[in-house]
Design a protein around this motif. Structure first.
Motif: not given
Length: 1053
Positions: A10-18
């Motif tokens: 997963x892209x870092x942005x998706x992980x950060x969003x979660x």
């Protein structure tokens, strides 16, 4: 190195969003998140977890610095395994397994919080449930594998034990059946030796702050695994657990106590076995160490954690070993413990105790908790949990034949000598128990400041104590009632007239006497005449002291039938009865006591109607003073009067019935015709009058059924029926019943609210009966059915439909029993009369049935009518079931189109989601089809019916089984299917094939071969059992529940 290449990246942005969403929803924030916003965040997180890519969130979230995010990472692993396993690439299952083990071991080693580790442990168990049951297994020795990994990475024993606890919890509650369940159980069995060794290593270490946590984890682990362990595997641990009962380390004491309780209730020893390895070692510990804990608690009047846990342990031991205690309550035999079962803390000098000593010490400690100082629910909450033991002990004593009635003596012999005086010790014990319980149920003085909850809790406790007093009576017998009556007499004698308060002890004793009534044999019970004597009743207060007077009235009502039992008393029972009635009547005007007084009066009059009939004149004053009785209780008083009137010869009762009923009818007519009263006032008055009429109708009903016609008493019954019928034909009674009927009709026409309808329902149920049970005021069913149909047309309700069903049932009474062929001519006349009644009943039903159908189907046929009115649907079909049972042919002679409309409604009801409606529809349809086949005269009608509707009925049944109907009605649909196969097999063969293989058949998980197997089995079966089994199997397959314990239990309830 962890292999994670199989996980989505997963892209870092998706992980950060979660992570951000998790912190918003669950993180530590100064402001409270609004509930709507919280729900939105939770839904978004839920949606993220459902994505296939969510597998890639597990490791990044576990590595986050915030514990809430770490927990969500572990939770995601568990959710994906449990919910989305079908979409996971199976070739990577072993890689996922290895990754999850390493993640868990690493999380333990770096010291992550226990709530995160617990979720990881659950994830491992969930993964094992997917991999282990496969054949061949994809995770051999999975428990050992995990434990080895955890220990190899430095996990403390405490965490390994936590993991093992969760394994047992998760596997124990898993939804598995068949081979899958067997394989998982085998893995548990293979690990038991390892688990026991781990527990033993932990509990045998010296207790210190560090080791105590390990001991607690070990005890919890043992409890979780207990159901998987054989006695031989854990018996050596029992003395160690007993040694841990050290009150100085309260947390360990409580945990050890809980563990021993689990052994006694859930292990292989739960049946009361294990006397020498469990019961006697515990009794010995109680004798040595338990007494000091109990004594300290009693003296302080406070139960701390240790004391409360000890009370639970005593109760559990009592439940487990009641038979042992009963058998050895006075035994002089030495308790010889097995050397391996003796706790290390027991001094050798204490090993010479007799079984009787140990048993009596246990009983003394338990009795101390039963009588714990203070009021239950306000000062203490331990005494209630001990009550059940006294019931079990009494049962066990009886099973040991300790009680020898009527002066019989026990057998002599060495064995009897060793067992001691069981009867004497048991009676002494229960005498003490009774004294303790009488004290415990005594209310505090009136100036207490208890809350409502505390008072309600105490009331329930008193009721529970009453049940235990019955068990005590079975041990003590007549001495118990003598003790209670003497207690009341002595307390009343010792009171001075100026003493106005302090009635709590007497009230408690009266409550005790009331509680044991059901156990008494009135023909043998002594001293009750003293209890109900004028000398006793006159000393009781007649003002204030509401609780005492309420209890006294309740006791009188409970013992009402004692006055009717023939026995010689001084003074005579007739005098006692009238004195008691006078005491009750004086309380009727009191708003606080009227309910209990009216109920007691009703019971007295009902049970003693024949004895009171000669005194009917004495009740005239009561009837004249009816205005002083609160409105809510007048109907009970009228019922009481009517009970006495019923005992009069029917002809003599006519004037009295007129006097009692006439004013009520006159008042009803007056109100119905009045222009001065408001509708609300008129309605209230009518309700009171209808209640009074209902009470009269109930009171006039005979209290005993007639004989079966096989004995010589039948002629007396017949004479009584004839006498009642002759009195019923008296012009005064004919006129009175006509007036009652007109009053009912007037109320139905004037009012149509629910409360009036309910009162009318109650009245009609009470004032109608089968011919053999008719009273002077009993109304016949046909005119009442006409009134009910009118009410139903104006306001269709479930209650009117219920009433219609009752009246229709009364139109077709069961045939009378033959009088042994003594009078053939009389039997012939009765048969002719019955046939005539049946024809008249058919005519009545032919007029009522179209009205019932038109009115009900108008409501149910409207959009959403059946879904929105489940009560009407249920009562409608129950009413039609009554018609189908006795008047099947009337359905076939309905006006054109009526039967078709009814069948369309019925078939549609088979698809409803509301259980009771669907069940009622099934019941009616089954009855209708069965009864149609019983009468040969209905053959042409039946054939047309089956040809027209049979296929649709079969489609509805099969669709319901395939998933359209709730699982809870599966059995009802199967019964309906059995009806079709039994009554019309050839037609069913055709319908089954047409429906099951129709492309438009209800979508289900059943494949073509499943349908073929199902059809083949039920058509070829000659057994109802096989038909049911095949239908159940088809239901499981069609709903996708095959192979799950949930599925099997849900369709076989």
């Amino acid at each position: 190195m962890i292999d994670v290449g199989f996980l989505p990246s997963l892209p870092p942005n998706d992980i950060e969003h979660a992570s951000h969403l998790i912190l918003q929803a669950y993180g530590t924030q100064k402001t409270v998140t609004p509930i709507d916003e919280l729900r939105r965040l939770q839904q978004e997180l839920f949606d993220i977890q459902k994505l296939p890519e969510a597998w890639g969130l597990v490791i990044p979230l576990l590595n986050h610095q915030d514990e809430n995010v770490q927990f969500f990472g572990a939770h995601t692993a568990q959710v994906k395994i449990a919910r989305d396993w079908a979409t996971f690439p199976q070739q990577h299952a072993e890689s996922l397994r290895d990754m999850l083990i390493q993640l868990t071991s690493h999380s333990v080693s770096v010291g992550k919080s226990k709530f995160i580790l617990r979720k990881l442990f659950v994830s491992l168990s969930s993964l094992a449930l997917k991999l282990v049951p496969q054949h061949p297994t994809r995770w051999p020795d999975w428990i050992l594998h995990c434990v080895t990994s955890l220990s190899g990475n430095g996990a403390p024993a405490e965490y390994v034990l936590d993991f093992l606890s969760i394994v047992a919890e998760e596997i124990g509650t898993a939804d598995l059946v068949g081979p899958s369940k067997s394989r998982m159980q085998q893995t548990m069995k293979d690990a038991t030796q390892m688990v026991v060794q781990a527990v033993q290593a932990a509990v045998e270490r010296p207790i210190n702050p560090t080791s105590s946590r390990e001991v607690l984890a070990a005890l919890k682990c043992f409890q979780a695994w207990l159901t998987n362990l054989a006695t031989s595997e854990f018996s050596s641990l029992i003395p160690v657990f007993i040694t841990l009962l050290n009150p100085e380390v309260d947390t360990v004491f409580v945990a050890a106590s809980d563990t021993l309780q689990e052994i006694m209730s859930k292990s292989a020893l739960s049946d009361g076995s294990g006397t020498r390895i469990l019961t006697e070692p515990l009794l010995l510990w109680l004798h040595i160490a338990g007494a000091a804990i109990v004594e300290s608690a009693v003296q302080s009047g406070f139960t701390d954690e240790v004391s409360y846990s000890l009370c639970k342990l005593l109760t559990a031991l009592g439940d487990h070993s009641a038979s042992y205690i009963a058998a050895n309550i006075a035994s002089s035999a030495i308790a010889t413990l097995l050397p391996s079962s003796i706790p290390v803390s027991v001094p050798p000098a204490e090993l010479n105790k007799t079984k009787g000593q140990l048993s009596q010490t246990f009983l003394r400690l338990l009795l101390a908790y039963t009588g714990f100082p203070g009021f239950y629910g306000a000062d203490e909450d331990a005494s209630e949990m001990t009550l059940g033991f006294w019931y079990m002990l009494q049962e066990a004593l009886w099973n040991n034949d300790f009680y020898f009635p009527d002066g019989e003596e026990p057998d002599s012999g060495s064995e009897q000598t060793e067992m001691g005086d069981q009867s004497g010790v048991a009676k002494q014990l229960y005498v003490q128990l009774v004294q303790v319980l009488r004290r415990k149920i005594t209310w505090p003085s009136p100036d207490h400041n208890w809350s409502k909850d505390q008072m309600e809790k105490f009331v329930v406790y008193r009721r529970d104590v009453g049940d235990i007093l019955i068990n005590a009576f079975y041990v003590i017998r007549d001495d118990m009632i003598i003790y209670f009556v003497n207690d009341i007499t002595e307390r009343l004698t010792s009171r001075s007239p100026e003493q106005l308060q302090g009635w709590e002890d007497i009230e408690a004793t009266l409550h005790c006497i009331s509680s044991i009534q059901e156990a008494l044999d009135y023909e043998k019970t002594p001293r009750l005449e003293q209890l109900f004597s004028p000398q006793t009743l006159e000393r009781l207060p007649t003002t204030e002291n509401v609780r005492l007077r309420r209890t006294t009235l309740g006791l009188i009502g409970t013992y009402a039938s004692w006055f009717a039992v023939p026995s010689v008393t001084v003074p005579p029972k007739s005098e006692l009865l009238m004195a008691t009635i006078s005491y009750v009547v004086q309380s009727l005007p009191d708003q606080m006591l009227s309910l209990q007084a009216a109920s007691a009066l009703r019971n007295l009059c009902d049970a003693n109607r024949k004895a009171l009939a000669p005194q009917i004149g004495a009740f005239a004053e009561l009837h004249a003073g009816l205005a002083q009785v609160p409105d809510s209780e007048k109907s009970k008083v009228m019922e009481s009067l009517s009970s006495v009137i019923q005992a009069l010869p029917p002809a003599e009762a006519i004037p009295t019935v007129e006097v009692v009923v006439g004013p009520i009818i006159s008042r009803l007519f007056e109100v119905l015709q009045s222009q001065l009263l408001s509708p609300i006032e008129a309605r209230s008055i009518c309700i009171l009058q209808l209640e009074a009429l209902t009470g009269i109708a109930k009171g006039l009903t005979r209290i005993s059924a007639f004989s079966d016609g096989l004995s010589d008493e039948g002629s007396d019954d017949e004479k009584e029926v004839q006498a009642i019928e002759a009195a019923r034909q008296d012009p005064r009674m004919l006129r009175l019943r006509e007036n009652i009927l007109n009053a009912i009709r007037g109320c139905v026409e004037a009012f149509h609210d629910a409360e009036i309808a309910q009162e009318l329902n109650d009245l009609v149920k009470s004032i109608t009966s089968l011919p053999s049970d008719a009273t002077l005021v009993t109304l016949s069913a046909p005119p009442l059915l006409e009134i009910v149909c009118f009410a139903l047309q104006r306001q269709p309700t479930a209650s009117w439909l219920t009433l219609a069903g009752i009246l229709i049932n009364q139109l077709s009474p069961p045939p009378p029993m033959p009088f042994r062929g003594k009078d053939a001519e009389k039997e012939e006349q009765k048969a002719q009369t019955l046939a005539k009644m049946e024809e008249e009943a058919k005519v009545v039903v032919s007029g009522a049935l179209p009205v019932l159908l038109n009115t009900s189907l108008t409501v149910l046929g409207a959009p959403g009518g059946m879904e929105n009115n489940p009560d009407i649907v249920q009562e409608f079909f129950l009413c039609l079931d009554r018609v189908a049972q006795n008047f099947t042919g009337n359905f076939y002679t309905l006006p054109p189109g009526a039967l078709d409309t009814l069948m369309q409604c019925t078939i549609r009801a088979l698809t409803l989601q509301e259980r009771y409606s669907l069940v009622a529809a099934c019941t009616f349809l089954s009855t209708f089809i069965h009864r149609s086949y019983v009468h040969a005269s209905l053959t042409p009608y039946r054939e047309r019916f089956i040809a027209t509707y049979g296929g649709s009925i079969m489609r509805a049944i099969l669709s319901g089984l395939a998933g359209q109907a709730p699982r809870s009605v599966t059995q009802n649909l199967i019964e309906m299917l059995s009806t079709m196969l039994t009554r019309c097999l050839e037609e069913s063969r055709v319908w089954l094939k047409e429906v099951l293989f129709d492309p438009n058949f209800t979508p289900s998980k059943a494949k073509l071969e499943d349908k073929e197997q199902f059809m083949k089995t039920i058509i070829g079966s000659r057994s109802l059992k096989r038909t049911r089994e095949a239908a159940q199997q088809f239901t499981l397959v069609a709903r996708g529940l095959e192979g799950t314990s949930f599925g099997y239990t849900s369709v076989t309830m």
